[in-house]
Structure formats: C-alpha cells, structure tokens
Write an enzyme that holds these catalytic residues in place. Sequence first.
Site, PDB file in Angstrom:
ATOM      1  N   PRO A 156     -30.423   8.325  -9.859  1.00 26.36           N
ATOM      2  CG  PRO A 156     -29.195   8.423 -11.847  1.00 26.36           C
ATOM      3  CD  PRO A 156     -30.498   8.795 -11.249  1.00 26.36           C
ATOM      4  CG  HIS A 157     -28.670   7.478  -4.820  1.00 22.32           C
ATOM      5  ND1 HIS A 157     -29.953   7.373  -5.336  1.00 22.32           N
ATOM      6  CD2 HIS A 157     -28.646   6.686  -3.721  1.00 22.32           C
ATOM      7  CE1 HIS A 157     -30.666   6.560  -4.552  1.00 22.32           C
ATOM      8  NE2 HIS A 157     -29.895   6.125  -3.582  1.00 22.32           N
ATOM      9  CB  VAL A 158     -22.964   5.603  -4.690  1.00 19.09           C
ATOM     10  CG1 VAL A 158     -22.293   5.878  -6.032  1.00 19.09           C
ATOM     11  CG2 VAL A 158     -22.735   6.735  -3.738  1.00 19.09           C
TER      12      VAL A 158
END
Length: 235
Positions: A137-139
């Site tokens: 998960p990351h932006v």
Amino acid sequence: TNMKLTIRDVAAMLNVSERTIYRWIDLEVIPAYRINEQWRFNRAELLAWATARRLNVSSELLQEPETLGSAAPSFTETLSAGGIFYRVAGEDKASALRAVVELSKLPDDVDRGWVFEMLLARESLESTGIGDGIAIPHVRYPIALHTPKPLLMLCFLEQPVEFGAIDGQPVRVLFCLLSPTIRGHLALLSRLAFVLRDAGFKNAVLHEASRDEIFEEAKRVEAGFVPVPVTIDAT
C-alpha cells in the site's frame, strides 16, 4: 499544512478563478480529493499535473520540502525507520490499512485520517496486492509529508484479508511506503521490488521470521544491490 490545499489556495497558485477550479473538478481533469465534504489537493500531485500542462505555476507551489542531501537512505535504514509489526488487527482491507496508519511513526502534525484516505484512494484505482499474500500500500503520488525521511513499514496481519490481489489470494503481509518526496518514493519502490525478488528475503517474510532474521536477509540482499543509472536512449 501544505498537504491540504483548498480550492482558494489552488486558484491563487495557478492564477485562475475558483470557478475554473470547480469546472476542472467537474471535468475530472485536476487531481482533487473529497475529504469531509471539502475538496483538497496534494502539492506534489498538483505540481506534476500543472507542469505537464505547462500552466503558469506560482513559486509557492514549487517549494516542495525536499529531503536534505540527494543520497537515498538504504532499504534497511528505511525499514528500520518504519518498523516491523506483528499481529496487526484488521477484518478487511480498510480496517487493516487504518491499523497500519495508526501504528506508523509519522510526526504528530501529520493528519493520519488524511493519510488513510490517500491509501484507500490508491486502492480504489487498483489493488496494491502483488500476489503471494503480499501487498504494497502507498499513495498514488507521494505526499509532501512533514517527515524527515521515507518510512517503510512491514506489517503482518493477525488474519489474512481479501485485498483484490492480482492472484486472488488474501493478503497477510503489508509493506507500506510513506515518503516525503517523489524521488524517495520511486527509489524505495524499486528497491523493495528488487529485494522481494530474492528467495531468502521473501521466504523470511512469508514465514513471519523474527525482526533480526528479516533485517539480516535485507542487509545481505542490499549488499548486492547495484543502482541502475537511468540512461536516455539517443537513437
């Protein structure tokens, strides 16, 4: 903070009317996020968008808080800064991500609710589940976070959760990337991909090895890490 630019801020920075910004939002051409019934913009994302369209950008928008020095911290340092966590709660993707954000070593002035919304927004585009029960998960675009260095968290969930992963398997291992700059984000993502290709490191992760074992494997792999220079083909 400069992570929460408003319609008024953006209109001033791009030297256009607020009505124009609303029109761009309606047309879905400008990167904007609906948070608590208000439109919010991310500085790094907005800068990339405005630059691509050759818009006249005020110098205020250009002041991204870049990390000091150009050398990216090592993978092991970044993982050490983020931390390794076991038995992380979560019934589903959203609650697991919320638990990860709550555990993160982000400075107190960073709005964790907002970081959680950014991670969810990225997942709604396409799952970050890469298969074998692992997700990253990351932006969507790195946030101009007021954190002095990038953080990489490794979280082992108490129970696997459905993540919409590429191979359909539920996810139990989350590598969460939080970087203050675009350059740091890309460097970290490429290092993580490199390290995960190593069978020894990947096995240690899949078997929820101890922190010491995981760091030993990471150091071993990183000792063989040779940065690939970016070359531009002249042909």
